[in-house]
Motif scaffolding. Structure first.
Motif, PDB file in Angstrom:
ATOM      1  N   VAL A   1       0.852  -1.189   0.000  1.00 21.91           N
ATOM      2  CA  VAL A   1       0.000   0.000   0.000  1.00 21.91           C
ATOM      3  C   VAL A   1       0.888   1.239   0.000  1.00 21.91           C
ATOM      4  CG1 VAL A   1      -1.882   1.190   1.178  1.00 21.91           C
ATOM      5  CG2 VAL A   1      -1.681  -1.295   1.377  1.00 21.91           C
ATOM      6  N   THR A   2       0.672   2.122  -0.961  1.00 21.16           N
ATOM      7  CA  THR A   2       1.407   3.378  -1.064  1.00 21.16           C
ATOM      8  C   THR A   2       0.474   4.513  -0.664  1.00 21.16           C
ATOM      9  OG1 THR A   2       2.714   2.446  -2.866  1.00 21.16           O
ATOM     10  CG2 THR A   2       2.765   4.839  -2.602  1.00 21.16           C
ATOM     11  N   LEU A   3       0.943   5.376   0.252  1.00 19.57           N
ATOM     12  CA  LEU A   3       0.140   6.494   0.768  1.00 19.57           C
ATOM     13  C   LEU A   3       0.898   7.807   0.614  1.00 19.57           C
ATOM     14  CD1 LEU A   3      -0.763   4.846   4.188  1.00 19.57           C
ATOM     15  CD2 LEU A   3      -2.246   4.966   2.209  1.00 19.57           C
ATOM     16  N   ASN A   4       0.158   8.922   0.537  1.00 20.08           N
ATOM     17  CA  ASN A   4       0.823  10.230   0.485  1.00 20.08           C
ATOM     18  C   ASN A   4       0.719  10.966   1.820  1.00 20.08           C
ATOM     19  OD1 ASN A   4      -1.846  11.062   0.505  1.00 20.08           O
ATOM     20  ND2 ASN A   4      -1.597  12.553  -1.143  1.00 20.08           N
ATOM     21  N   ALA A   5       0.162  10.308   2.851  1.00 17.84           N
ATOM     22  CA  ALA A   5       0.042  10.908   4.186  1.00 17.84           C
ATOM     23  C   ALA A   5      -0.157   9.784   5.199  1.00 17.84           C
ATOM     24  CB  ALA A   5      -1.145  11.870   4.234  1.00 17.84           C
ATOM     25  N   VAL A   6       0.011  10.097   6.474  1.00 20.15           N
ATOM     26  CA  VAL A   6      -0.221   9.116   7.530  1.00 20.15           C
ATOM     27  C   VAL A   6      -1.716   8.801   7.595  1.00 20.15           C
ATOM     28  CG1 VAL A   6      -0.099   8.693  10.015  1.00 20.15           C
ATOM     29  CG2 VAL A   6       1.775   9.903   8.873  1.00 20.15           C
ATOM     30  N   ASN A   7      -2.053   7.518   7.528  1.00 18.35           N
ATOM     31  CA  ASN A   7      -3.441   7.042   7.647  1.00 18.35           C
ATOM     32  C   ASN A   7      -3.421   5.656   8.265  1.00 18.35           C
ATOM     33  OD1 ASN A   7      -5.821   8.095   5.040  1.00 18.35           O
ATOM     34  ND2 ASN A   7      -4.798   9.298   6.588  1.00 18.35           N
ATOM     35  N   ASN A   8      -4.593   5.147   8.558  1.00 23.85           N
ATOM     36  CA  ASN A   8      -4.722   3.772   9.031  1.00 23.85           C
ATOM     37  C   ASN A   8      -4.865   2.854   7.827  1.00 23.85           C
ATOM     38  OD1 ASN A   8      -4.976   4.654  11.823  1.00 23.85           O
ATOM     39  ND2 ASN A   8      -6.992   5.374  11.224  1.00 23.85           N
TER      40      ASN A   8
ATOM     41  N   GLY B   1      -6.687  14.018   7.348  1.00 21.59           N
ATOM     42  CA  GLY B   1      -7.438  13.863   6.108  1.00 21.59           C
ATOM     43  C   GLY B   1      -7.184  12.503   5.509  1.00 21.59           C
ATOM     44  N   LEU B   2      -7.961  12.166   4.487  1.00 22.09           N
ATOM     45  CA  LEU B   2      -7.824  10.882   3.825  1.00 22.09           C
ATOM     46  C   LEU B   2      -6.672  10.938   2.835  1.00 22.09           C
ATOM     47  CD1 LEU B   2      -9.035   8.046   3.487  1.00 22.09           C
ATOM     48  CD2 LEU B   2     -10.500   8.993   1.695  1.00 22.09           C
ATOM     49  N   ALA B   3      -5.735  10.021   2.991  1.00 21.24           N
ATOM     50  CA  ALA B   3      -4.573   9.969   2.099  1.00 21.24           C
ATOM     51  C   ALA B   3      -4.977   9.436   0.733  1.00 21.24           C
ATOM     52  CB  ALA B   3      -3.496   9.064   2.703  1.00 21.24           C
ATOM     53  N   GLU B   4      -4.256   9.879  -0.283  1.00 26.80           N
ATOM     54  CA  GLU B   4      -4.363   9.225  -1.579  1.00 26.80           C
ATOM     55  C   GLU B   4      -3.627   7.907  -1.428  1.00 26.80           C
ATOM     56  OE1 GLU B   4      -2.942  11.643  -4.783  1.00 26.80           O
ATOM     57  OE2 GLU B   4      -4.009  13.408  -4.037  1.00 26.80           O
ATOM     58  N   SER B   5      -4.151   6.857  -2.019  1.00 27.17           N
ATOM     59  CA  SER B   5      -3.541   5.540  -1.833  1.00 27.17           C
ATOM     60  C   SER B   5      -3.608   4.717  -3.105  1.00 27.17           C
ATOM     61  CB  SER B   5      -4.257   4.791  -0.699  1.00 27.17           C
ATOM     62  OG  SER B   5      -5.634   4.652  -0.986  1.00 27.17           O
ATOM     63  N   SER B   6      -2.713   3.759  -3.178  1.00 28.45           N
ATOM     64  CA  SER B   6      -2.757   2.769  -4.254  1.00 28.45           C
ATOM     65  C   SER B   6      -2.333   1.430  -3.661  1.00 28.45           C
ATOM     66  CB  SER B   6      -1.853   3.160  -5.426  1.00 28.45           C
ATOM     67  OG  SER B   6      -0.507   3.170  -5.016  1.00 28.45           O
ATOM     68  N   VAL B   7      -2.806   0.357  -4.268  1.00 26.61           N
ATOM     69  CA  VAL B   7      -2.558  -0.986  -3.754  1.00 26.61           C
ATOM     70  C   VAL B   7      -2.007  -1.857  -4.872  1.00 26.61           C
ATOM     71  CG1 VAL B   7      -3.676  -3.063  -2.837  1.00 26.61           C
ATOM     72  CG2 VAL B   7      -4.344  -0.810  -2.004  1.00 26.61           C
ATOM     73  N   LYS B   8      -0.989  -2.638  -4.536  1.00 24.36           N
ATOM     74  CA  LYS B   8      -0.404  -3.584  -5.486  1.00 24.36           C
ATOM     75  C   LYS B   8      -0.336  -4.942  -4.805  1.00 24.36           C
ATOM     76  CE  LYS B   8       4.045  -3.269  -6.502  1.00 24.36           C
ATOM     77  NZ  LYS B   8       5.306  -2.826  -7.094  1.00 24.36           N
ATOM     78  N   LEU B   9      -0.735  -5.988  -5.515  1.00 23.64           N
ATOM     79  CA  LEU B   9      -0.653  -7.349  -4.992  1.00 23.64           C
ATOM     80  C   LEU B   9       0.635  -7.984  -5.472  1.00 23.64           C
ATOM     81  CD1 LEU B   9      -4.286  -8.601  -5.715  1.00 23.64           C
ATOM     82  CD2 LEU B   9      -3.364  -7.736  -3.576  1.00 23.64           C
ATOM     83  N   ILE B  10       1.363  -8.592  -4.547  1.00 23.24           N
ATOM     84  CA  ILE B  10       2.584  -9.320  -4.883  1.00 23.24           C
ATOM     85  C   ILE B  10       2.302 -10.777  -4.536  1.00 23.24           C
ATOM     86  CG2 ILE B  10       5.053  -9.540  -4.457  1.00 23.24           C
ATOM     87  CD1 ILE B  10       4.892  -6.563  -3.439  1.00 23.24           C
ATOM     88  N   VAL B  11       2.018 -11.570  -5.559  1.00 24.92           N
ATOM     89  CA  VAL B  11       1.591 -12.951  -5.348  1.00 24.92           C
ATOM     90  C   VAL B  11       2.779 -13.802  -4.908  1.00 24.92           C
ATOM     91  CG1 VAL B  11       0.541 -14.969  -6.450  1.00 24.92           C
ATOM     92  CG2 VAL B  11      -0.230 -12.669  -7.049  1.00 24.92           C
ATOM     93  N   ALA B  12       2.538 -14.625  -3.894  1.00 19.88           N
ATOM     94  CA  ALA B  12       3.572 -15.531  -3.397  1.00 19.88           C
ATOM     95  C   ALA B  12       3.899 -16.547  -4.484  1.00 19.88           C
ATOM     96  CB  ALA B  12       3.086 -16.234  -2.137  1.00 19.88           C
TER      97      ALA B  12
END
Length: 104
Positions: free
Chosen positions: A24-31, A82-93
């Motif tokens: 998970v890539t974020l541009n700010a601190v979030n949960n 505030g809500l961070a901008e985020s992106s998600v990438k799956l790295i398959v085992a």
């Protein structure tokens, strides 16, 4: 159906295999919260729920799927500015082990 009182981004990760890494890539601190479908349902209904993750102070953050199943990822601003901008990438085992070759 009730909804959490804070903004969040929901990623439906669909069925995943144990060992798959979620980056998970974020541009700010979030949960960042990785949870099963049952726990995501509880999250949306404002009930107690279980998750893997927590406050992401650095980016990217990596979480590993602990068991086969349908998974959801939430990025939320609860307790943050505030809500961070985020992106998600799956790295398959990998299912193959280094050094093994297919018989020909």
């Amino acid at each position: 159906m009730a909804a959490p009182h804070f903004r969040y981004t929901h990623y439906d990760l669909k069925p995943q295999r144990a060992g798959t890494t979620i980056e998970v890539t974020l541009n700010a601190v979030n949960n960042v919260r990785l949870m099963t479908s049952v726990n995501f349902q509880r999250f949306t209904e404002l009930l107690d729920f279980k998750y893997i993750g927590g406050v992401a102070k650095k980016s990217p953050i990596r979480l590993v799927i602990p068991e086969n199943g349908h998974w959801h990822l939430i990025v939320d601003m609860e307790g943050h500015h505030g809500l961070a901008e985020s992106s998600v990438k799956l790295i398959v085992a990998s299912t193959t082990t280094a050094g093994h070759q297919q018989a020909s």
